[in-house]
Design an enzyme around this catalytic site. Structure first.
Site, PDB file in Angstrom:
ATOM      1  N   SER A   1      -2.288  -2.206  -0.523  1.00  0.00           N
ATOM      2  CA  SER A   1      -2.043  -1.321  -1.475  1.00  0.00           C
ATOM      3  C   SER A   1      -1.098  -1.496  -2.680  1.00  0.00           C
ATOM      4  O   SER A   1      -0.962  -0.712  -3.386  1.00  0.00           O
ATOM      5  CB  SER A   1      -1.092   0.129  -0.639  1.00  0.00           C
ATOM      6  OG  SER A   1      -2.054   0.688   0.339  1.00  0.00           O
TER       7      SER A   1
ATOM      8  N   THR B   1     -14.442   2.793  13.868  1.00  0.00           N
ATOM      9  CA  THR B   1     -15.452   1.791  12.839  1.00  0.00           C
ATOM     10  C   THR B   1     -14.853   0.728  12.311  1.00  0.00           C
ATOM     11  O   THR B   1     -15.590  -0.216  12.545  1.00  0.00           O
ATOM     12  CB  THR B   1     -16.360   2.545  11.931  1.00  0.00           C
ATOM     13  OG1 THR B   1     -16.933   3.965  12.405  1.00  0.00           O
ATOM     14  CG2 THR B   1     -17.246   1.818  11.196  1.00  0.00           C
TER      15      THR B   1
ATOM     16  N   TYR C   1       0.939  10.443   1.446  1.00  0.00           N
ATOM     17  CA  TYR C   1       0.424   9.292   0.938  1.00  0.00           C
ATOM     18  C   TYR C   1      -1.201   9.297   1.214  1.00  0.00           C
ATOM     19  O   TYR C   1      -1.293   9.510   2.538  1.00  0.00           O
ATOM     20  CB  TYR C   1       0.946   7.994   1.704  1.00  0.00           C
ATOM     21  CG  TYR C   1       0.688   6.684   1.050  1.00  0.00           C
ATOM     22  CD1 TYR C   1       1.557   6.215   0.150  1.00  0.00           C
ATOM     23  CD2 TYR C   1      -0.515   6.265   1.658  1.00  0.00           C
ATOM     24  CE1 TYR C   1       1.164   4.976  -0.378  1.00  0.00           C
ATOM     25  CE2 TYR C   1      -0.820   4.555   1.259  1.00  0.00           C
ATOM     26  CZ  TYR C   1       0.000   4.227   0.098  1.00  0.00           C
ATOM     27  OH  TYR C   1      -0.271   3.165  -0.299  1.00  0.00           O
ATOM     28  N   SER C   2      -2.096   9.339   0.351  1.00  0.00           N
ATOM     29  CA  SER C   2      -3.712   9.358   0.653  1.00  0.00           C
ATOM     30  C   SER C   2      -4.172   8.422  -0.175  1.00  0.00           C
ATOM     31  O   SER C   2      -4.226   8.314  -1.359  1.00  0.00           O
ATOM     32  CB  SER C   2      -4.035  10.691   0.310  1.00  0.00           C
ATOM     33  OG  SER C   2      -5.266  10.763   0.433  1.00  0.00           O
TER      34      SER C   2
ATOM     35  N   GLY D   1       2.042  -3.403   0.908  1.00  0.00           N
ATOM     36  CA  GLY D   1       0.563  -3.355   0.920  1.00  0.00           C
ATOM     37  C   GLY D   1       0.168  -3.722   2.393  1.00  0.00           C
ATOM     38  O   GLY D   1       0.578  -4.769   2.863  1.00  0.00           O
TER      39      GLY D   1
END
Length: 384
Positions: free
Chosen positions: A92, A159, A198-199, A342
């Site tokens: 991030s 997944t 946070y998205s 991140g």
């Protein structure tokens, strides 16, 4: 930023580790101690390895110059040590690059942060209460849009974050429209502008807006506007390329709902599943140059830099605030640093710089289930 968890300790891609890394109790502002060396920083790095992180690669720059250090290994099979020049997936931290480009476009008059998402991406944010006509670009960048985070979707998690799914799908390409569609299966977290959460979907959309406004993929704009002007030779936007170019180390994850059990090499993956929310690769030296240039005003005019540094105080981040892809944190010794963290499969990274850009720190842990980035930051800026 470290990896956020959902359903117990399941690692979640490009999750809000920025938030987790920023969670340090606010302390009274006091005079910062005079630092003499990096002993405390090295001790914090070694402590991370003792806690189970395979290795740490770090660079810091201050008035005394550049200091490079490593601890632990970059390959648990061969015991090859990490290099301070390692490239790694920055997760991030990508968000600060994306926000910088969007703010440059605002400065050029090509868009406004008050534009609604639907102006640029008509009909994309729609369904289950989502409405792109009510969400502004600013709300994307500061996470006040209320748009659901696609990485929290249970099927997406099975997944890409659990062992069986990951090894079947690690090389799949996930177009950004598909990532947004995953988020649209869920209700918004709240009405736009009424709260903070946070998205990662916010920054997938921001990257798509850059594409619409310029006619170029967001990665091309990041290269032309930030990477090339600053000479960031180790930084890239990989798109669908699954490898991390050398010099680099292996990246390790648990791919499970707990932090125990086998450790897997997760170095190779198709980073399109993170897109503009977290796909970039860099090294510590380049990250220090980027955040130094940003804080010194070399990338944005004063108005846009001030917008980026206008933060929202939120419960999830005591002693810190979230701006436009930039986090402000007051450390225990009273020093304020700006940057981002991140987290992505097998990689936890942090990059912070003082307000004047004179003291920078960037580092990577080649794991996603253990380690304390906050302790390393505190050691570098606050301990003698």
């Amino acid at each position: 930023m470290q990896a956020r968890t959902a359903r117990g300790a399941r690692t979640v891609l490009v999750a809000a580790t920025a938030v987790a890394a920023a969670v340090a109790s606010a302390a009274p502002a006091v005079a910062a101690p005079a630092r003499t060396d990096h002993t405390a920083t090295r001790e914090a790095m070694d402590a991370a390895v003792k806690d189970g992180v395979p290795g740490v690669a770090l660079q810091t720059k201050d008035r005394r110059g550049v200091w490079k250090a490593t601890s632990g290994v970059g390959d648990i099979r061969t015991d090859k040590p990490r290099s301070a020049h390692d490239r790694y997936r920055v997760g991030s931290i990508t968000k600060t690059f994306v926000s910088t480009v969007l703010l440059q476009l605002e400065a050029e008059g090509r868009l406004s942060l008050d534009d609604k998402v639907d102006k640029w991406l008509p009909g994309l944010v729609h369904g289950n209460g989502h409405d792109g006509r009510a969400v502004t670009l600013r709300q994307l960048l500061n996470h006040t849009s209320g748009i659901s985070d696609y990485t929290s979707d249970e099927e997406f998690g099975r997944t890409y974050f659990l062992k069986d799914g990951f090894f079947r799908h690690r090389y799949d390409t996930a177009p950004p429209e598909r990532l947004v569609a995953v988020a649209m299966k869920h209700k918004p977290d709240f009405a736009p502008g009424t709260d903070w959460n946070y998205s990662n979907t916010n920054y997938v959309l921001a990257g798509m807006v850059i594409g619409k406004a310029t006619g170029n993929p967001y990665g091309d704009e990041v290269r032309a506007r930030v990477i090339e002007p600053l000479g960031l030779r180790s930084t890239l936007v990989p798109g669908t390329y699954p490898k991390v170019p050398g010099p680099s180390s292996r990246a390790y994850g648990k791919l499970a709902e707990t932090a125990t059990g086998p450790t897997y090499d997760v170095t190779e993956l198709n980073p399109s599943l993170a897109h503009a929310a977290g796909e970039m690769i860099s090294d510590s030296g380049d990250l220090n140059r980027f955040y130094t240039a940003l804080l010194k005003g070399r990338l944005l005019p004063p108005k846009q830099l001030a917008e980026m540094k206008t933060t929202i105080k939120v419960d999830e981040m005591p002693g810190a605030g979230y701006g436009l892809g930039l986090i402000e944190r007051k450390l225990s010794c009273g020093i304020t640093v700006w940057g981002h963290g991140g987290g992505i499969h097998g990689s936890t990274s942090e990059a912070v710089t003082t307000s004047d850009g004179r003291h920078s720190l960037a580092f990577n842990l080649n794991s996603d289930w253990t380690g304390d980035p906050e302790a390393i930051v505190e050691a570098e800026f606050c301990d003698t």
